[in-house]
Design a protein around this motif. Structure first.
Motif: not given
Length: 156
Positions: A129-146
């Motif tokens: 299962i992978g995430l492919i996104s044009n989101w900024s690197t801020r996604l990593r923290v958001i993904a961890e915290e959610t």
């Protein structure tokens, strides 16, 4: 045979809480503007819809970066500001900075109700299962915290 499943993130797996319009209105009110949330939400939706194709086209062939993502949102926010007279009482760049900060925090993002069950079901099938996104690197923290990060194998 299917070996992997890839997902976009924003408004596919994660939704904004409260809504985008509510966050835009809250931050505008904090700066002193008198705005109607529904009206501001409608203007944002219209502006974003009108700009989506040109914003995407302007980045074709470019390497994605946090700066590029930030500038894209700056363009959107400034256009919303220019098209909504109730916002003219506040400084557009200050409003943008507050919005950019707000949407970079995990407290404004939640997994959709069916995401955890769906991803766990795919995991039981032994799929990657992978995430492919044009989101900024801020996604990593958001993904961890959610908890999204714990449900996937990788993020690109």
């Amino acid at each position: 045979m299917i070996k992997a499943v890839f997902f976009d993130v924003g408004h596919t797996l994660l939704c904004t809480v409260p809504s985008v319009g509510e966050v835009y209105a809250r931050e505008a009110r904090t700066l002193g503007a008198v705005v109607d949330t529904g009206e501001l939400s409608n203007i944002f939706s219209r502006v974003f819809g009108e700009m989506s194709a040109s914003l995407a086209a302007s980045t074709v062939g470019m390497r994605a970066s946090d700066d590029q993502e930030r500038e894209m949102w700056r363009t959107v926010v400034h256009r919303v500001h220019s098209e909504f007279p109730a916002l003219h009482a506040i400084h557009a760049e200050t409003w943008f900075e507050r919005l950019h900060d707000a949407f970079g925090r995990s407290d404004h993002w939640r997994l959709y109700p069916d995401v955890q069950q769906t991803l766990q079901g795919l995991r039981r099938q032994e799929l990657q299962i992978g995430l492919i996104s044009n989101w900024s690197t801020r996604l990593r923290v958001i993904a961890e915290e959610t908890t999204l990060a714990s449900l996937v194998d990788f993020m690109i």
